[in-house]
Design an enzyme around this catalytic site. Sequence first.
Site, PDB file in Angstrom:
ATOM      1  N   ARG A  25       5.128   4.464  17.377  1.00 19.58           N
ATOM      2  CA  ARG A  25       5.503   3.317  16.521  1.00 19.58           C
ATOM      3  C   ARG A  25       6.817   3.770  15.737  1.00 19.58           C
ATOM      4  O   ARG A  25       7.864   3.120  15.935  1.00 19.58           O
ATOM      5  CB  ARG A  25       4.412   3.101  15.319  1.00 19.58           C
ATOM      6  CG  ARG A  25       4.700   1.562  15.055  1.00 19.58           C
ATOM      7  CD  ARG A  25       3.258   1.123  14.075  1.00 19.58           C
ATOM      8  NE  ARG A  25       2.599   2.010  13.683  1.00 19.58           N
ATOM      9  CZ  ARG A  25       2.001   1.803  12.358  1.00 19.58           C
ATOM     10  NH1 ARG A  25       2.040   0.553  11.843  1.00 19.58           N
ATOM     11  NH2 ARG A  25       1.156   2.569  11.778  1.00 19.58           N
ATOM     12  N   CYS A  51     -12.371  -1.275   6.707  1.00 22.28           N
ATOM     13  CA  CYS A  51     -11.718  -0.716   5.694  1.00 22.28           C
ATOM     14  C   CYS A  51     -12.397   0.385   4.785  1.00 22.28           C
ATOM     15  O   CYS A  51     -13.393   0.118   4.074  1.00 22.28           O
ATOM     16  CB  CYS A  51     -11.318  -1.815   4.621  1.00 22.28           C
ATOM     17  SG  CYS A  51     -10.056  -3.086   5.350  1.00 22.28           S
TER      18      CYS A  51
HETATM   19  N1  NAI Z   1      -5.792  -5.048   4.232  1.00 22.96           N
HETATM   20  C1  NAI Z   1      -6.328  -3.951   3.857  1.00 22.96           C
HETATM   21  O1  NAI Z   1      -7.126  -3.695   2.970  1.00 22.96           O
HETATM   22  C2  NAI Z   1      -5.914  -2.639   4.584  1.00 22.96           C
HETATM   23  C3  NAI Z   1      -5.100  -2.591   5.742  1.00 22.96           C
HETATM   24  N2  NAI Z   1      -4.639  -1.517   6.561  1.00 22.96           N
HETATM   25  C4  NAI Z   1      -3.972  -1.620   7.457  1.00 22.96           C
HETATM   26  O2  NAI Z   1      -3.613  -0.307   8.002  1.00 22.96           O
HETATM   27  C5  NAI Z   1      -2.479  -0.285   8.643  1.00 22.96           C
HETATM   28  C6  NAI Z   1      -1.380   0.687   7.688  1.00 22.96           C
HETATM   29  O3  NAI Z   1      -1.441   0.129   6.522  1.00 22.96           O
HETATM   30  P1  NAI Z   1      -0.516   1.025   5.318  1.00 22.96           P
HETATM   31  O4  NAI Z   1      -0.729   2.540   5.329  1.00 22.96           O
HETATM   32  O5  NAI Z   1      -0.646   0.404   4.169  1.00 22.96           O
HETATM   33  O6  NAI Z   1       0.932   0.916   6.188  1.00 22.96           O
HETATM   34  P2  NAI Z   1       2.365   0.988   5.711  1.00 22.96           P
HETATM   35  O7  NAI Z   1       3.278   1.092   6.930  1.00 22.96           O
HETATM   36  O8  NAI Z   1       2.510  -0.080   4.669  1.00 22.96           O
HETATM   37  O9  NAI Z   1       2.540   2.343   4.665  1.00 22.96           O
HETATM   38  C7  NAI Z   1       2.204   3.462   5.260  1.00 22.96           C
HETATM   39  C8  NAI Z   1       3.201   4.673   4.306  1.00 22.96           C
HETATM   40  O10 NAI Z   1       4.537   4.386   4.464  1.00 22.96           O
HETATM   41  C9  NAI Z   1       5.367   3.999   3.422  1.00 22.96           C
HETATM   42  N3  NAI Z   1       6.452   3.239   3.496  1.00 22.96           N
HETATM   43  C10 NAI Z   1       6.399   1.992   4.119  1.00 22.96           C
HETATM   44  N4  NAI Z   1       7.641   1.570   4.386  1.00 22.96           N
HETATM   45  C11 NAI Z   1       8.382   2.572   3.943  1.00 22.96           C
HETATM   46  C12 NAI Z   1       9.596   2.594   3.941  1.00 22.96           C
HETATM   47  N5  NAI Z   1      10.592   1.705   4.486  1.00 22.96           N
HETATM   48  N6  NAI Z   1      10.376   3.921   3.706  1.00 22.96           N
HETATM   49  C13 NAI Z   1       9.496   4.789   3.431  1.00 22.96           C
HETATM   50  N7  NAI Z   1       8.159   4.823   3.295  1.00 22.96           N
HETATM   51  C14 NAI Z   1       7.707   3.560   3.635  1.00 22.96           C
HETATM   52  C15 NAI Z   1       4.196   3.306   2.333  1.00 22.96           C
HETATM   53  O11 NAI Z   1       4.515   3.545   1.139  1.00 22.96           O
HETATM   54  C16 NAI Z   1       2.958   4.132   2.615  1.00 22.96           C
HETATM   55  O12 NAI Z   1       2.939   5.428   2.059  1.00 22.96           O
HETATM   56  C17 NAI Z   1      -1.577  -1.739   8.379  1.00 22.96           C
HETATM   57  O13 NAI Z   1      -1.920  -2.541   9.788  1.00 22.96           O
HETATM   58  C18 NAI Z   1      -2.545  -2.431   7.484  1.00 22.96           C
HETATM   59  O14 NAI Z   1      -2.871  -3.768   7.598  1.00 22.96           O
HETATM   60  C19 NAI Z   1      -4.883  -0.367   5.752  1.00 22.96           C
HETATM   61  C20 NAI Z   1      -5.572  -0.220   4.685  1.00 22.96           C
HETATM   62  C21 NAI Z   1      -6.014  -1.460   3.769  1.00 22.96           C
HETATM   63  O1  XMP Z   2      -8.749  -0.489   4.689  1.00 19.74           O
HETATM   64  C1  XMP Z   2      -8.437  -0.787   5.829  1.00 19.74           C
HETATM   65  N1  XMP Z   2      -8.262   0.104   6.570  1.00 19.74           N
HETATM   66  C2  XMP Z   2      -7.778  -0.108   7.987  1.00 19.74           C
HETATM   67  O2  XMP Z   2      -7.662   1.002   8.733  1.00 19.74           O
HETATM   68  C3  XMP Z   2      -7.532  -1.516   8.444  1.00 19.74           C
HETATM   69  N2  XMP Z   2      -7.162  -1.969   9.665  1.00 19.74           N
HETATM   70  C4  XMP Z   2      -7.308  -3.308   9.377  1.00 19.74           C
HETATM   71  N3  XMP Z   2      -7.425  -3.725   7.989  1.00 19.74           N
HETATM   72  C5  XMP Z   2      -7.507  -5.085   7.356  1.00 19.74           C
HETATM   73  O3  XMP Z   2      -8.851  -5.400   7.770  1.00 19.74           O
HETATM   74  C6  XMP Z   2      -8.642  -6.709   8.311  1.00 19.74           C
HETATM   75  C7  XMP Z   2      -9.855  -7.173   9.185  1.00 19.74           C
HETATM   76  O4  XMP Z   2     -11.140  -7.194   8.614  1.00 19.74           O
HETATM   77  P1  XMP Z   2     -12.373  -7.807   9.355  1.00 19.74           P
HETATM   78  O5  XMP Z   2     -12.779  -6.783  10.039  1.00 19.74           O
HETATM   79  O6  XMP Z   2     -13.379  -7.750   8.173  1.00 19.74           O
HETATM   80  O7  XMP Z   2     -12.052  -9.084   9.855  1.00 19.74           O
HETATM   81  C8  XMP Z   2      -7.227  -6.785   8.593  1.00 19.74           C
HETATM   82  O8  XMP Z   2      -6.641  -7.878   9.211  1.00 19.74           O
HETATM   83  C9  XMP Z   2      -6.667  -5.984   7.848  1.00 19.74           C
HETATM   84  O9  XMP Z   2      -6.051  -6.353   6.712  1.00 19.74           O
HETATM   85  C10 XMP Z   2      -7.865  -2.421   7.377  1.00 19.74           C
HETATM   86  N4  XMP Z   2      -8.128  -2.225   6.190  1.00 19.74           N
HETATM   87  K     K Z   3     -14.673  -2.454   3.233  1.00 19.48           K
END
Ligand code: NAI
Ligand code: XMP
Ligand code: K
Length: 512
Positions: A427, A331
């Site tokens: 997707r 992340c």
């Molecule tokens: N746990 C973590 O810290 C993080 C996880 N991730 C992972 O990366 C992947 C992508 O995450 P995100 O970018 O947050 O995905 P997301 O699909 O939630 O968001 C992508 C973009 O689409 C927009 N969006 C979502 N639904 C919408 C709708 N119905 N209409 C219009 N716009 C919409 C959001 O506001 C955002 O700008 C996920 O698999 C997530 O779990 C990414 C960053 C941090």
């Molecule tokens: O900031 C982020 N950018 C990404 O691209 C991303 N992809 C996954 N995830 C999140 O990280 C979790 C896995 O974390 P670990 O490798 O530490 O187990 C996962 O379960 C997610 O919550 C992301 N977070």
């Molecule tokens: K991190």
Amino acid sequence: MALNMEQNAADGWAATDGVIARKLFSQGYSFTYDDLIFHPGHISFAADDVDLRGRVSRRISLRVPLVSSPMDTVTEGTMAAAMAALGGIGFIHYNNRPEEQAAQVVRAKRIRPGFVVDPVVFGPRATIKDLDRLKETRGFSSVCVTEDGRVGSKLLGVVTSRDTDFVPDRSTELSDVMTSDVITVPSKCSREEAEKILIQSKKGRLPVVSSNGELVGLMVRADLKKALAYPARGEPSLGPDGKILVGAAIGTREDDKERLKLLVAAGVNVVILDSSQGDSTFQLNMLNYVKKNYPALDVIAGNVVTVPQARRLIEAGADGLRVGMGSGSICTTQEVCAVGRGQATAVYQTAKFASTYDVPVIADGGIANSGHIVKALALGASSVMMGSFLAGTEETPDEYFMKNGMKLKRYRGMGSLEAMSKGSDTRYFGDKSVLKIAQGVSGAVADKGSVMRLIPYTMQAVRHGFQDLGIKSLKEAAQRLYSDETKMEVRTPAAQKEGGIHDLVSYEKRLF
Ligand SMILES: NC(=O)C1=CN([C@@H]2O[C@H](COP(=O)(O)OP(=O)(O)OC[C@H]3O[C@@H](n4cnc5c(N)ncnc54)[C@H](O)[C@@H]3O)[C@@H](O)[C@H]2O)C=CC1
Ligand SMILES: O=c1[nH]c(=O)c2[nH+]cn([C@@H]3O[C@H](COP(=O)(O)O)[C@@H](O)[C@H]3O)c2[nH]1
Ligand SMILES: [K+]
């Protein structure tokens, strides 16, 4: 009276020895697992007596509270089936077309531990050259031959390298060299019975056939030898249909409604609304939609790290919360967006709040060792989700590759440029978002062998952790935590150094 005074004095001493979670987590610091250390408790039971049964959602409990993350380098059908076989659960990623994701759910549910459900199969007109190519790409050269070269068609024979080693003409068709007199087992044969027959047969492969003689699966001697060396697995996670539990992730777009329909038809048991920031109207609308149209399906919302975020999603009907923002090993969210929270603080705060609604919290991201799992669970999480910890195991998608003499597998964030460019192509049709900003990286991790070994050993380490804490179950962990009995402290950088390995010229570090 004297006794009371002694007790009060003892309580006074105890009160200043260590900190309780309520105090520690309300001081404005973002703590993560490595910052903290728990005080040991009193041991009155064996490590094997620790019951780690947890939950991922309101209605889904797990014997082993471990969850594989919906990432395209971690969870497809094979990982989901393995996690469920071990008593946990896997969530199949959605960086693919809806039909592909649904097919992975179906596949996971078809997998029987000990059997290969989709073996490589050739038709009778295939040649030895085709086998040679298979050997190069997949490393094996023994296959079943069926009438039309697919699983589900009539089994004609088996070819192994012994049939082909000394045949100079590599364009010879398999029908000319295969062994037709094959020992098989019927599809209703139990794993144990099939294993016995495979051992007695002294063959490398034991095809499983339907009553019409069609190939439906395979047992492989090399796999059996490996499996016999794995620790006992215990009970699998089964759903009401008697099949293994399988979860899947979906998004919050209009197209995701169609995806969900296919997943439900495929038998999915629980879904995650996958987002880095779950506190959005998109997610509230989707929660509403799922609850209304599929009331029997548990929905996990997230990700969240604060109480207000958790409150909105719980009040909208979330059956579980996924907690963690920026804590994942891949992340870059905290760096790119300046939002998130230290994972220990996030888990404690959200889980404490959610517990008042009986909604379980999945601690997601940042797990690098068994101690982190102990900490997540002792801080109120009902289960733990992992990406990197499981990446590099045999059950993840992708093949291993060699680099600098190391055996590696790819691991990447779902917000990495690589994953996003695959995702937006497959997707969401036509999602051509203008400027893509990465919130994750792509990389590689070392080979970790099979989860069938990794998870049982890891869970045993977690049981030892709970024994040291003097805590026998997750329920007791929550009781102690919220009644201010669990004591902990922040580790200074020097204390963290002391807690690690130090002052050795060389060492080998192995958990098992
Ligand atoms: N746990 C973590 O810290 C993080 C996880 N991730 C992972 O990366 C992947 C992508 O995450 P995100 O970018 O947050 O995905 P997301 O699909 O939630 O968001 C992508 C973009 O689409 C927009 N969006 C979502 N639904 C919408 C709708 N119905 N209409 C219009 N716009 C919409 C959001 O506001 C955002 O700008 C996920 O698999 C997530 O779990 C990414 C960053 C941090
Ligand atoms: O900031 C982020 N950018 C990404 O691209 C991303 N992809 C996954 N995830 C999140 O990280 C979790 C896995 O974390 P670990 O490798 O530490 O187990 C996962 O379960 C997610 O919550 C992301 N977070
Ligand atoms: K991190």
